[in-house]
Design a protein around this motif. Sequence first.
Motif, PDB file in Angstrom:
ATOM      1  N   UNK A 195      50.481 104.785  66.776  1.00 51.94           N
ATOM      2  CA  UNK A 195      49.662 105.977  66.598  1.00 51.94           C
ATOM      3  C   UNK A 195      48.701 105.793  65.431  1.00 51.94           C
ATOM      4  N   UNK A 196      47.487 106.310  65.585  1.00 54.90           N
ATOM      5  CA  UNK A 196      46.538 106.330  64.477  1.00 54.90           C
ATOM      6  C   UNK A 196      45.719 107.612  64.550  1.00 54.90           C
ATOM      7  N   UNK A 197      45.526 108.219  63.396  1.00 57.00           N
ATOM      8  CA  UNK A 197      44.686 109.401  63.257  1.00 57.00           C
ATOM      9  C   UNK A 197      43.437 108.951  62.502  1.00 57.00           C
ATOM     10  N   UNK A 198      42.276 109.170  63.102  1.00 55.09           N
ATOM     11  CA  UNK A 198      41.031 108.689  62.492  1.00 55.09           C
ATOM     12  C   UNK A 198      40.841 109.240  61.081  1.00 55.09           C
ATOM     13  N   UNK A 199      41.049 110.535  60.893  1.00 51.98           N
ATOM     14  CA  UNK A 199      40.849 111.129  59.569  1.00 51.98           C
ATOM     15  C   UNK A 199      41.839 110.575  58.546  1.00 51.98           C
ATOM     16  N   UNK A 200      43.105 110.447  58.943  1.00 48.37           N
ATOM     17  CA  UNK A 200      44.108 109.897  58.023  1.00 48.37           C
ATOM     18  C   UNK A 200      43.781 108.449  57.671  1.00 48.37           C
ATOM     19  N   UNK A 201      43.356 107.670  58.652  1.00 48.58           N
ATOM     20  CA  UNK A 201      42.998 106.274  58.393  1.00 48.58           C
ATOM     21  C   UNK A 201      41.795 106.205  57.445  1.00 48.58           C
ATOM     22  N   UNK A 202      40.808 107.070  57.656  1.00 48.17           N
ATOM     23  CA  UNK A 202      39.655 107.118  56.748  1.00 48.17           C
ATOM     24  C   UNK A 202      40.144 107.367  55.327  1.00 48.17           C
ATOM     25  N   UNK A 203      41.035 108.339  55.161  1.00 49.00           N
ATOM     26  CA  UNK A 203      41.515 108.687  53.824  1.00 49.00           C
ATOM     27  C   UNK A 203      42.366 107.579  53.210  1.00 49.00           C
ATOM     28  N   UNK A 204      43.130 106.861  54.020  1.00 51.42           N
ATOM     29  CA  UNK A 204      43.894 105.714  53.503  1.00 51.42           C
ATOM     30  C   UNK A 204      42.957 104.642  52.945  1.00 51.42           C
ATOM     31  N   UNK A 205      41.828 104.455  53.616  1.00 52.29           N
ATOM     32  CA  UNK A 205      40.884 103.414  53.229  1.00 52.29           C
ATOM     33  C   UNK A 205      39.938 103.835  52.106  1.00 52.29           C
ATOM     34  N   UNK A 206      39.614 105.146  52.035  1.00 50.91           N
ATOM     35  CA  UNK A 206      38.516 105.583  51.171  1.00 50.91           C
ATOM     36  C   UNK A 206      38.819 106.726  50.224  1.00 50.91           C
ATOM     37  N   UNK A 207      39.888 107.454  50.427  1.00 51.84           N
ATOM     38  CA  UNK A 207      40.162 108.648  49.638  1.00 51.84           C
ATOM     39  C   UNK A 207      39.939 109.893  50.480  1.00 51.84           C
ATOM     40  N   UNK A 208      40.191 111.037  49.891  1.00 53.55           N
ATOM     41  CA  UNK A 208      40.089 112.305  50.607  1.00 53.55           C
ATOM     42  C   UNK A 208      38.683 112.522  51.151  1.00 53.55           C
ATOM     43  N   UNK A 209      38.601 112.896  52.416  1.00 56.18           N
ATOM     44  CA  UNK A 209      37.310 113.048  53.087  1.00 56.18           C
ATOM     45  C   UNK A 209      36.390 113.977  52.331  1.00 56.18           C
ATOM     46  N   UNK A 210      36.883 115.171  51.948  1.00 52.13           N
ATOM     47  CA  UNK A 210      35.988 116.138  51.302  1.00 52.13           C
ATOM     48  C   UNK A 210      35.504 115.649  49.943  1.00 52.13           C
ATOM     49  N   UNK A 211      36.278 114.816  49.274  1.00 52.95           N
ATOM     50  CA  UNK A 211      35.851 114.253  47.985  1.00 52.95           C
ATOM     51  C   UNK A 211      34.827 113.145  48.211  1.00 52.95           C
ATOM     52  N   UNK A 212      35.139 112.232  49.122  1.00 54.59           N
ATOM     53  CA  UNK A 212      34.237 111.111  49.415  1.00 54.59           C
ATOM     54  C   UNK A 212      32.898 111.629  49.928  1.00 54.59           C
ATOM     55  N   UNK A 213      32.951 112.628  50.801  1.00 52.54           N
ATOM     56  CA  UNK A 213      31.718 113.198  51.366  1.00 52.54           C
ATOM     57  C   UNK A 213      30.816 113.745  50.262  1.00 52.54           C
ATOM     58  N   UNK A 214      31.423 114.350  49.247  1.00 56.62           N
ATOM     59  CA  UNK A 214      30.638 114.927  48.146  1.00 56.62           C
ATOM     60  C   UNK A 214      30.149 113.886  47.146  1.00 56.62           C
TER      61      UNK A 214
END
Length: 183
Positions: free
Chosen positions: A34-53
Amino acid sequence: MCIKNDKNIVLIGMSAVGKTKVGKLLAEQMNLSYIDEDDYFEEQNGLIHVVRNELSDEDYKNKERLVRKHIKGLSNHIISAGGQFGMSDEIDDVNGIKIQLKPSTNDILKKYKKLSEDKTSASNLRRKLVFKSPSEIKKQIKIRNKKFKSKANIILDTTGLRKEEIAKLVIKTLIQIGYVKKD
């Protein structure tokens, strides 16, 4: 159970319709990864809302492309696609069947109301739509459902169903169309 031809099962749909929970249930019941795209993004880059900002739009999109490139290379997975990915042309390049989980607008509004009460949850903070007005949410549901419909191979009405019931419905549907077979 096994998937024919080493393909994937890709869950798409609005934010908070159960893609993650249903995906995990399916993976467990079908003995698949199983893989969740958002969770994988956060594992690789940090929290989405923080990285986006913190990043420019272009830099953020480059990070998304790397995550999606990884997902496109998978096989025999249950994939929970983030909302934007599930509506994009890139989803067409993922090897597998795309299933839209589609509850009623009222089910989504109820879920978003509940989620909006927790303004500290990282998963809620990445769901910007949760904090919009009901009329704006309805408008976005209508727009996004058209996009999901154009990308989905199967659309499942999940109105009023619990996550376990949705997982059973997905498996039943996939067996009926011959996409998976029992071992």
